[in-house]
Design a protein around this motif. Structure first.
Motif, mmCIF file in Angstrom:
data_model
loop_
_atom_site.group_PDB
_atom_site.id
_atom_site.type_symbol
_atom_site.label_atom_id
_atom_site.label_comp_id
_atom_site.label_asym_id
_atom_site.label_seq_id
_atom_site.Cartn_x
_atom_site.Cartn_y
_atom_site.Cartn_z
ATOM 1 N N PHE B 13 0.880 -1.182 0.000
ATOM 2 C CA PHE B 13 0.000 0.000 0.000
ATOM 3 C C PHE B 13 0.904 1.216 0.000
ATOM 4 O O PHE B 13 1.566 1.477 1.008
ATOM 5 C CB PHE B 13 -0.878 0.042 1.244
ATOM 6 N N VAL B 16 4.188 1.028 1.868
ATOM 7 C CA VAL B 16 4.186 -0.014 2.899
ATOM 8 C C VAL B 16 4.006 -1.387 2.276
ATOM 9 O O VAL B 16 3.007 -1.647 1.608
ATOM 10 C CB VAL B 16 3.024 0.233 3.895
ATOM 11 N N ALA B 18 2.752 -4.494 2.897
ATOM 12 C CA ALA B 18 1.932 -5.138 3.924
ATOM 13 C C ALA B 18 2.169 -6.641 3.933
ATOM 14 O O ALA B 18 2.285 -7.253 4.995
ATOM 15 C CB ALA B 18 0.467 -4.816 3.682
ATOM 16 N N PRO B 37 3.163 -9.095 15.250
ATOM 17 C CA PRO B 37 2.868 -7.785 15.830
ATOM 18 C C PRO B 37 1.842 -7.034 14.983
ATOM 19 O O PRO B 37 1.594 -7.387 13.833
ATOM 20 C CB PRO B 37 4.213 -7.052 15.792
ATOM 21 N N ASN B 38 1.300 -5.991 15.554
ATOM 22 C CA ASN B 38 0.366 -5.142 14.830
ATOM 23 C C ASN B 38 0.990 -4.644 13.537
ATOM 24 O O ASN B 38 2.139 -4.237 13.524
ATOM 25 C CB ASN B 38 0.030 -3.920 15.692
ATOM 26 N N GLY B 39 0.226 -4.704 12.442
ATOM 27 C CA GLY B 39 0.752 -4.218 11.174
ATOM 28 C C GLY B 39 1.639 -5.223 10.474
ATOM 29 O O GLY B 39 2.283 -4.899 9.478
ATOM 30 N N ALA B 40 1.673 -6.457 10.960
ATOM 31 C CA ALA B 40 2.532 -7.473 10.349
ATOM 32 C C ALA B 40 1.995 -7.940 8.996
ATOM 33 O O ALA B 40 2.711 -8.554 8.223
ATOM 34 C CB ALA B 40 2.674 -8.658 11.286
ATOM 35 N N GLY B 41 0.730 -7.649 8.732
ATOM 36 C CA GLY B 41 0.160 -8.051 7.445
ATOM 37 C C GLY B 41 -0.787 -9.226 7.543
ATOM 38 O O GLY B 41 -1.190 -9.800 6.524
ATOM 39 N N LYS B 42 -1.215 -9.562 8.755
ATOM 40 C CA LYS B 42 -2.083 -10.724 8.937
ATOM 41 C C LYS B 42 -3.444 -10.504 8.270
ATOM 42 O O LYS B 42 -3.915 -11.351 7.503
ATOM 43 C CB LYS B 42 -2.269 -11.012 10.435
ATOM 44 N N SER B 43 -4.049 -9.362 8.563
ATOM 45 C CA SER B 43 -5.372 -9.111 7.982
ATOM 46 C C SER B 43 -5.286 -8.972 6.471
ATOM 47 O O SER B 43 -6.181 -9.419 5.743
ATOM 48 C CB SER B 43 -5.969 -7.831 8.570
ATOM 49 N N THR B 44 -4.212 -8.339 6.007
ATOM 50 C CA THR B 44 -4.047 -8.195 4.560
ATOM 51 C C THR B 44 -3.920 -9.567 3.902
ATOM 52 O O THR B 44 -4.491 -9.807 2.829
ATOM 53 C CB THR B 44 -2.817 -7.330 4.258
ATOM 54 N N ASN C 173 -1.478 8.200 6.694
ATOM 55 C CA ASN C 173 -2.105 7.461 7.789
ATOM 56 C C ASN C 173 -2.488 8.411 8.923
ATOM 57 O O ASN C 173 -1.692 8.686 9.806
ATOM 58 C CB ASN C 173 -1.129 6.390 8.296
HETATM 59 N N1 LIG Z 1 -6.232 -0.453 2.799
HETATM 60 C C1 LIG Z 1 -4.999 -0.100 3.242
HETATM 61 N N2 LIG Z 1 -4.426 1.038 2.792
HETATM 62 C C2 LIG Z 1 -3.197 1.395 3.214
HETATM 63 N N3 LIG Z 1 -2.463 0.701 4.060
HETATM 64 C C3 LIG Z 1 -2.969 -0.450 4.553
HETATM 65 C C4 LIG Z 1 -4.273 -0.893 4.167
HETATM 66 N N4 LIG Z 1 -4.524 -2.061 4.816
HETATM 67 C C5 LIG Z 1 -3.423 -2.313 5.569
HETATM 68 N N5 LIG Z 1 -2.495 -1.347 5.409
HETATM 69 C C6 LIG Z 1 -1.176 -1.324 6.021
HETATM 70 O O1 LIG Z 1 -0.565 -2.563 5.803
HETATM 71 C C7 LIG Z 1 0.129 -2.995 6.966
HETATM 72 C C8 LIG Z 1 -0.399 -4.330 7.415
HETATM 73 O O2 LIG Z 1 -1.705 -4.180 7.920
HETATM 74 P P1 LIG Z 1 -2.605 -5.389 8.443
HETATM 75 O O3 LIG Z 1 -2.621 -6.442 7.432
HETATM 76 O O4 LIG Z 1 -3.916 -4.835 8.855
HETATM 77 O O5 LIG Z 1 -1.787 -5.857 9.712
HETATM 78 P P2 LIG Z 1 -2.233 -6.785 10.934
HETATM 79 O O6 LIG Z 1 -3.569 -7.347 10.645
HETATM 80 O O7 LIG Z 1 -1.160 -7.800 10.984
HETATM 81 O O8 LIG Z 1 -2.224 -5.914 12.139
HETATM 82 C C9 LIG Z 1 -0.046 -1.912 8.005
HETATM 83 O O9 LIG Z 1 1.098 -1.100 7.973
HETATM 84 C C10 LIG Z 1 -1.253 -1.148 7.526
HETATM 85 O O10 LIG Z 1 -1.161 0.207 7.885
#
Ligand SMILES: Nc1ncnc2c1ncn2[C@@H]1O[C@H](COP(=O)(O)OP(=O)(O)O)[C@@H](O)[C@H]1O
Ligand SMILES: [Mg+2]
Lengths: 361, 246, 296
Positions: B13, B16, B18, B37-44, C173
């Motif tokens: 993104f 970043v 992700a 950790p937070n922001g590791a890319g799990k949700s992505t 952000n």
């Molecule tokens: N739609 C998006 N636009 C911009 N940055 C994103 C978006 N989704 C996630 N990110 C960035 O990608 C990185 C990974 O996010 P995420 O997958 O949510 O992490 P986690 O779930 O592990 O906490 C973070 O730095 C987050 O800010």
């Protein structure tokens, strides 16, 4: 459930206000009072009322896509105008010479829907941001206005119909043919713009569309629409093709808007490029936003009140300033809409009152 | 062939990264935890697996098909069920209407009502059918979201932070639910912050860090891994440095 | 001879189109890039700039200063609107669209009530020059240069100033920026003011070439919208540049070969083609390319 029960159940489903018996008593009274209008309204007022009623389709078209599906279009007048022009052009060619109103109606509805299908396909399948959809629709409609404004020349005939530049279709009758009203050769039924018949036609269609949309928003598709409005990503995860559903709803909305245009043309027997202009686009946004976009009922009531009010105001110069002020004020104070806001609040009040009574007992 | 196979998956993104070159695979019937950790890319990663986000690079195979470019609704019908991190339940609607959304593809009428009752029973939500979802407690909403994913009858179930906002008791119940679904043969991946919950699951763990697979192994091996402990600490240390510089 | 005049004419037209698109869109795209908000009252900000320019000019103020006053006036108006209305709609993109459209209606209709259909227009300065028997306006060339300077200035602002760093952090952000001590509310207010100021300034500049009325801005906004859609919001400056260069080219060619209407239609069609290929606009696409190139 039987064939009759099911639609009836959908009519009073949870997506729309009006699930109590007294709502429907009120509804029947309103229908009665409306249907009796020719008895107590003068010719001019009745004509006017019929014109008001044509706005309802435009308002409902925006209510459907914005309020229920979450897609804001700032260019709904594109469909209204295109429907009006398509019907007018087809009407001049078919109704006048062959008495074929059905063909003219079909063309009037099909052309805007085809435009919606093409634009919607590009926009939704590209998963375009909502703000982009909103302003691109405005740009599209304004371009139609520009285009039609320069069709005054003699080259701009479609069959017998002259597009007529900024004079529009049939503004100056005489040499140039005007778009006709609905004339059905079977049985010789005519819906001339100034007749009772036309009033009943518009009134009946408005009621049918309102009820039909109530069923639609409470159907399976309706729930999916609302789900998309609330959270498109989640809705995809539940197995729905969000793009396709947005496209379908967009086309239905174009169909509704084009009904406004067609009725308007058959009512006044003319149409000019102004119908594509900024005002026809911002007005439905004002009606729907101020009344309450998430409710068909609020939209219909609000539209009638606001249209009536703006007609009052046009005698002054302040009409649009006042409307703009109402819009901004409503957005700030009651962002869900004035009527929806009042209904919600009074429901809350009733619940609290009931609770207090119960506590005392 | 594994049930799910991911090769060199990447998504950025802006600047970043992700998800950054992730290789990952799951056998049919597996249960797996993903931590990081937070922001590791799990949700992505989950969004890439379902397809709500398309990868910049890499490939995804599911049930022997290349689904890298497939639309999310197609993958949902192929058997990927997801509970996203943000709940995505519909607050204005009742519990019943929420449950109808995933079920109405295949069921209607009494069969649907029976299935809703069965699922709600299982989710500890029996009797809430007519409640508005906004009125439910947070934990109940999490269960509803899980239930909606289950209602799709998934082959592969992805749960992103299913116990967020839950108390210890609710967390334990969620753990039992995950186990019982797993015992029915559903392959499950759980993203979780709460180590207590990860321990309760007792499943093999994949650690993500800065979008990459940092470590992978049994729960015990991961818990003993010095580097893994460091990144949890280290992540907070770099944050502190960064904010001081600003 | 013929070819020279054709080429010079085309280049002149291209420069002029670019200037028009860039000037009318620059304020809009800044606000959009930063806050995701499309300011539907942008045309009215241009109108305010033009009105102030005209009034100042006829009050005896030198033209250049009058235009600058126009920019400042619109900037102040923008900050006031931000404070009173727009601030309430952050994070609700569609609502902010509707609310600003309401403001647009109030402002344009209010101007109509107060000042009437037309106000006095300001004469175009500088005179003209001739190439191969065709005459061209110096002022148009000047406007083109101003547009370039504005784009460069914007780039410098985001790149080198403290405000720019904060603004970029906020854009990337917002939550993180807040955590790092950036007052994002202030950044938004200033950005909105900056955007409307640039709109007013553009309005003042363009006012010297046309008639001025309450709906003056509306002639520019559709093109400005297309420019924003094509440019996207990811990288304001690259997006704007890529957008005006491509849209300007297609519009110039169609205008030159057919008429202005088809020029506009061609721009719109190009916009639809581009969003089909790169749904988040050119700038996002460029950005992703850059990431990929850096990785190699
Ligand atoms: N739609 C998006 N636009 C911009 N940055 C994103 C978006 N989704 C996630 N990110 C960035 O990608 C990185 C990974 O996010 P995420 O997958 O949510 O992490 P986690 O779930 O592990 O906490 C973070 O730095 C987050 O800010
Ligand atoms: Mg997460």
């Amino acid at each position: 459930m039987s064939v009759i029960q099911r639609p009836l159940a959908l009519l009073v489903g949870p997506q729309e206000m009006g699930r109590t018996w007294y709502f429907w008593v009120g509804f029947v009274i309103v229908i009665g009072v409306g249907a009796a209008a020719p008895q107590y309204l003068g010719r001019f007022d009745l004509l006017n009322l019929a014109n008001f009623l044509t706005s309802i389709f435009l308002a409902l078209s925006l209510c459907l896509i914005w309020g229920f599906c979450g897609i804001l279009s700032l260019g709904q007048a594109a469909f209204l105008g295109l429907g009006g022009y398509a019907y007018g052009v087809a009407g001049i060619n078919f109704i006048e010479s062959h008495g074929n109103t059905w063909a003219a109606l079909g063309i009037g509805l099909a052309v805007p829907v085809a435009l919606a299908a093409v634009l919607g396909f590009v926009m939704f399948y590209a998963r375009l941001k909502g703000v982009y959809v909103a302003i691109l629709m405005l740009v599209v409609t304004l371009l139609f206005e520009t285009f039609l404004n320069q069709t005054a020349g003699q080259g701009w005939f479609i069959g017998d119909a002259h597009l007529g530049g900024n004079n529009g279709l049939g503004r100056f009758s005489g040499v140039i043919k005007r778009p006709p009203s609905f004339i059905f050769s079977e049985g010789g039924i005519k819906f001339l713009g100034k007749s009772y018949a036309f009033f009943y036609l518009t009134f009946g269609l408005a009621v049918l569309c309102y009820l039909g949309l109530r069923i639609m928003v409470n159907s399976k598709l309706g729930f999916v629409m609302v789900a998309i409005r609330e959270d498109p990503e989640r809705t995809e995860a539940l197995g729905y093709d969000v793009r396709l559903i947005q496209l379908i709803v967009f086309c239905v909305s174009a169909l509704l808007a084009s009904m406004s245009g067609i009725l308007y043309v058959s009512w006044g027997r003319f149409i000019t490029p102004d119908v594509f202009g900024v005002y026809n686009n911002i007005l439905p946004v004002i009606w729907v936003a101020v009344a309450g976009r998430k409710s068909l009922t609020a939209t219909v009531i609000g539209t009638l009140v606001l249209v009536w009010m703006s007609q009052r105001l046009t005698e002054t110069d302040y009409a649009f300033v006042v409307l703009g002020g109402i819009l901004v004020g409503a957005m700030l104070l009651l962002p869900e809409g004035v009527i929806t806001g009042i209904v919600d609040r009074s429901a809350g009040l009733r619940a609290r009152l009931a609770a207090r009574l119960r506590a005392r007992a | 062939m594994p049930l799910l196979e991911v090769k060199n998956l990447s998504k950025a993104f802006g600047g970043v990264r992700a998800v950054d070159g992730v290789d990952f695979s799951l056998e049919q019937g597996e249960l797996r935890s993903i931590i990081g950790p937070n922001g590791a890319g799990k949700s992505t990663l989950f969004k890439l697996l379902l397809g709500s986000i398309k990868p910049d690079k890499g490939k995804i195979w599911f049930r022997d098909r290349d689904v890298t470019r497939a639309e999310p609704h197609t993958r949902a019908h192929m058997g990927i069920g997801v509970k996203f991190q943000h709940l995505g339940v519909y607050g204005d609607l009742t519990v019943r209407h929420n449950m109808q959304l995933p079920l109405q593809h295949s069921l209607s009428g009494e069969a649907m009502d029976a299935e809703i009752a069965r699922l709600l029973e299982r989710l500890n939500l029996a009797g809430t059918e007519e409640r508005r979802v906004a009125e439910l407690a947070h934990g109940q909403r999490q269960w509803l979201a899980i239930g909606m994913a289950l209602a799709m009858r998934p082959v592969l179930l992805l749960l992103d932070e299913p116990t967020a906002g839950m108390g210890p008791e609710e967390t334990r119940e969620t753990g039992s639910l995950v186990h019982s679904v797993h015992e029915e043969g559903v392959t499950i991946v759980v993203v979780e912050h709460d180590m207590a919950f990860v321990r309760q699951l007792g499943a093999p763990v994949t650690v993500l860090h800065y979008g990459r697979v940092f470590a992978e192994g049994s729960l015990a091996a991961i818990e003993d891994n010095e580097d893994v402990r460091n990144i949890y600490l280290g992540a907070s240390r770099t944050m502190a440095v960064r904010s001081r510089r600003h | 001879m013929e070819t020279i005049s054709f080429i010079v004419g085309l280049l002149y037209q291209y420069a002029d189109t670019i200037a028009l698109l860039a000037l009318s869109a620059i304020g809009l795209i800044i606000i959009f890039g930063m806050m995701g908000v499309i300011n539907m009252a942008h045309g009215e900000m241009m109108m305010i700039g033009a009105y102030i320019t005209s009034f100042s000019y006829y009050a005896g103020i030198p033209t250049a200063l009058a235009v600058i006053f126009g920019g400042i006036g619109a900037g102040v108006a923008g900050m006031v609107l931000e404070r009173l209305v727009i601030r309430r709609f952050y994070g609700q993109l569609l609502s902010s669209l509707v609310a600003t459209w309401g403001l647009s209606l109030i402002l344009s209709q209010g101007a109509l009530l107060v000042f009437g259909q037309l106000i006095q227009s300001v004469p175009t300065p500088f005179g003209s020059f001739t190439v191969a028997d065709l005459s061209y306006s110096y002022y148009r060339v000047f406007i083109f240069l101003v547009a370039l300077v504005m784009i460069a200035g914007l780039w410098g602002l985001f790149r080198f100033t403290r405000f720019g760093v904060r603004a970029r952090a906020t854009m990337e952000n917002p939550r993180m920026a807040r955590a790092l001590g950036v007052d994002t509310t202030r950044v938004y207010a200033l950005t909105f003011g900056l955007g409307t100021m640039l709109g007013g300034f553009a309005g003042g500049l363009l006012a010297l070439t046309s008639t001025i009325g309450p709906f003056y801005g509306m002639t520019y906004t559709p093109q400005a919208f297309i420019t924003v859609v094509v440019g996207g919001g990811a990288e304001v400056v690259t997006g704007l540049l890529a957008s005006v260069l491509s849209l300007g080219a297609i519009k110039t060619i169609f205008m030159n070969q057919t008429n202005i209407l088809l020029g506009h239609v061609a721009m719109l069609v190009l916009a639809f083609v581009i969003i089909r290929l790169m749904p988040s606009g050119i700038s996002d696409w460029v950005e992703r390319r850059q990431v990929r190139v850096r990785e190699r």
